[in-house]
Design an enzyme around this catalytic site. Sequence first.
Site, mmCIF file in Angstrom:
data_model
loop_
_atom_site.group_PDB
_atom_site.id
_atom_site.type_symbol
_atom_site.label_atom_id
_atom_site.label_comp_id
_atom_site.label_asym_id
_atom_site.label_seq_id
_atom_site.Cartn_x
_atom_site.Cartn_y
_atom_site.Cartn_z
ATOM 1 N N LYS A 34 8.019 -9.987 -18.860
ATOM 2 C CA LYS A 34 7.602 -8.630 -19.218
ATOM 3 C C LYS A 34 6.290 -8.667 -19.982
ATOM 4 O O LYS A 34 5.371 -7.903 -19.725
ATOM 5 C CB LYS A 34 8.636 -7.931 -20.113
ATOM 6 N N LYS B 294 4.484 -2.538 -7.268
ATOM 7 C CA LYS B 294 5.894 -2.326 -7.572
ATOM 8 C C LYS B 294 6.785 -2.922 -6.497
ATOM 9 O O LYS B 294 7.813 -3.513 -6.784
ATOM 10 C CB LYS B 294 6.161 -0.821 -7.705
ATOM 11 N N GLU C 170 3.262 -9.719 -17.728
ATOM 12 C CA GLU C 170 2.808 -8.819 -16.670
ATOM 13 C C GLU C 170 2.156 -7.551 -17.194
ATOM 14 O O GLU C 170 1.254 -7.030 -16.544
ATOM 15 C CB GLU C 170 3.896 -8.529 -15.628
ATOM 16 N N ASN D 16 -0.171 -0.483 6.364
ATOM 17 C CA ASN D 16 0.449 -1.131 5.210
ATOM 18 C C ASN D 16 1.037 -2.443 5.716
ATOM 19 O O ASN D 16 1.890 -2.427 6.601
ATOM 20 C CB ASN D 16 1.559 -0.211 4.657
ATOM 21 N N GLY D 17 0.553 -3.570 5.188
ATOM 22 C CA GLY D 17 1.057 -4.866 5.647
ATOM 23 C C GLY D 17 -0.084 -5.840 5.877
ATOM 24 O O GLY D 17 -1.186 -5.637 5.355
ATOM 25 N N CYS E 33 0.847 -1.191 0.000
ATOM 26 C CA CYS E 33 0.000 0.000 0.000
ATOM 27 C C CYS E 33 0.886 1.245 0.000
ATOM 28 O O CYS E 33 2.058 1.186 0.342
ATOM 29 C CB CYS E 33 -0.876 0.018 1.244
ATOM 30 N N GLU F 259 12.998 -13.419 -18.955
ATOM 31 C CA GLU F 259 12.662 -12.031 -18.631
ATOM 32 C C GLU F 259 11.700 -11.448 -19.679
ATOM 33 O O GLU F 259 10.756 -10.736 -19.344
ATOM 34 C CB GLU F 259 13.959 -11.204 -18.524
ATOM 35 N N ARG G 109 2.868 2.053 -7.306
ATOM 36 C CA ARG G 109 3.020 0.833 -6.502
ATOM 37 C C ARG G 109 1.870 -0.135 -6.737
ATOM 38 O O ARG G 109 1.979 -1.304 -6.407
ATOM 39 C CB ARG G 109 3.071 1.191 -5.013
ATOM 40 N N TRP H 166 -3.859 -1.770 -1.578
ATOM 41 C CA TRP H 166 -3.770 -2.926 -2.479
ATOM 42 C C TRP H 166 -4.427 -4.061 -1.712
ATOM 43 O O TRP H 166 -3.879 -4.559 -0.732
ATOM 44 C CB TRP H 166 -2.301 -3.210 -2.782
ATOM 45 N N HIS I 112 11.820 -31.463 -24.873
ATOM 46 C CA HIS I 112 11.418 -32.222 -23.692
ATOM 47 C C HIS I 112 9.982 -31.893 -23.268
ATOM 48 O O HIS I 112 9.604 -32.140 -22.133
ATOM 49 C CB HIS I 112 12.405 -31.970 -22.552
#
Length: 610
Positions: free
Chosen positions: A486, A605, A489, A98-99, A2, A482, A27, A74, A505
């Site tokens: 990208k 973030k 997301e 926050n948490g 948050c 990577e 964030r 969030w 495989h």
Amino acid sequence: MCGVVGVVGSRPCVETIFEGLKRLEYRGYDSAGIATMSAGKIHTAKSDGKLVRLEGHLKELPASSSIGMGHTRWATHGAPTTQNAHPHVTGDLALIHNGIIENYRELKAELLKDGYSFKSETDSEVVLHLLSRELKTTPKMKDALLKVITRLEGAYGLGILWAGEPEALYLVKQGSPVVIGVGENENYFASDALALLPLTKSVIFLNDGEVGRLTKSGVELWDFSGKQLKRAPSVLNWTAASAEKQGYRHYMLKEIHEQPAVIANTIARLVDSASGKIDTKEMGIDDLDLTRVKSIVYVACGTAYYSAMIAKYSVEQMVGVPVSVELASEFRYRDPYLDKDTLVIAVTQSGETADTLACIKHAASRGCQTFAVCNVRFSSIPRSSTATLYMEAGPEVGVASTKAFTSMVLCHYLFGLAIGQKKDRISKESYQQALESLRQLPSAVDRAVNAAGLIEDVAAKYYEATNFIFIGRGPSFMVALEGALKLKEISYIHAEGYAGGELKHGPIALIDKHMPVVAVAPLDGHYEKMISNVEEVRAREGVCIGVGDLQDDKFKALCQDYIPCPQVKDAALQTILSVIPLQFLSYYVAVKRGTDVDQPRNLAKSVTVE
Ligand code: M6R
């Protein structure tokens, strides 16, 4: 996860709080709210959704309030509704959190039994009622807080506004970040120093187990035992402008474009151009006892983890000790074998990732030396580590990490090179070759960044695909991983990265004419094998998008689309170049699909909770 901002001063504060919350939008959040105090009364404005919706409610707050706090939530416990948005208020008390309060169920049951009723479904509201109950018998806020926190399990950064002390804000830090900003006749707090940049550069980062009290003229700190603490402020070296979009449509695009400067500045800062000597003091290496390092374990999450996987290729060779790389979320719970000769390296842009921080603390408790490769000065992970190599890439605001990744890869490389040289493991020739690659790198990165136009066309061709596969070998395998991360997301397209050699495989079963395959094949030792993999894809009607050397006609001829990419000799450094086209590809695909590039759904973030 948050965002939290608080202000106490003598001028109206609502706009300052709102602007602070705006700077934390990156964030990720899904509801927001502000509480202020005026004439001894608490006023709130809250809304679900983004800050533009909250803006419409700001007139509900008295314009003259000079003390208040705001929160972007969030959602973890309870849906992202106005009711669940912070601040939570009961009577003359308001709280932001926050948490996660892990034992909130037991606490809630106890409070319900005691006659308390809840307005939200959040874990946070239990702290509000616990405090309100405590204040009935412990009339001093600091003392009441110290009692309440003994009941809490989990992570919390708390902000408290109370009519009993209408001129003060109280803060608590345990697990979630809290930073105090020291101003002139005005003081602040936030969950992230970025929120404070235009207000002050003078900051105090709270440590776990600390409580703060802010008034317009002072800052008081105590530990959880109630002992008063003295702490001099640190000075931030970021500018407010560096955290703005500066004319770019998105932060992500700006940050991709910043890479030539970041890479050039890092090399200039850490490698003396005349002598080629690496500044081991600036790199934090001098603070380590290298004689004790018999093995290295990297711990990291997401993009930082992929950067560390590249370090396995470069650092292991150069330093000459076994290097392993682990996901922080796995490492922390598997009781790994560690002894005092293991160096544990945390790689993190934010310096606040909860899992990575837990690994560092665990390693320290086992007597290991710990090292952080981190972008954010004074953040929790560097503060918990033996030594730190700061990336100095400037603020990264886009949720999708770009410049932090390339900067991490470079930092790992320089770390390996410096220690390899110190240990006399690198021949003069190899060292000169490495310096030559480093010399070529900034202009090559610049050329890679300037090839964006072509990639936009490729994105326009494939943006409606529902799946993507990325392949690479050697360090380029990590570029594939990577690139896939990208793309998924920010565009929400399902994408997977594979080592080229793994195709047969299993994943090759997925290949048909509907499957775009992005093949990363620079001219390194894995090139011929990659060409064979591309042939196999083509033989099954797969659509191939190649990322390779400008002059490589053989590879180009095999691909439906081809993105030329500058090359350097060193395979680990080459990843810095090869990843840039993939950053652009995901960016332009996302823009075409109309997704929220800088704040993709469900993501934050800085992942400060598990
Ligand atoms: O701040 P950190 O580097 O510790 O963050 C780690 C990951 O959360 C982060 O890299 C994440 O995977 C990014 N969204 C990737 O773009």
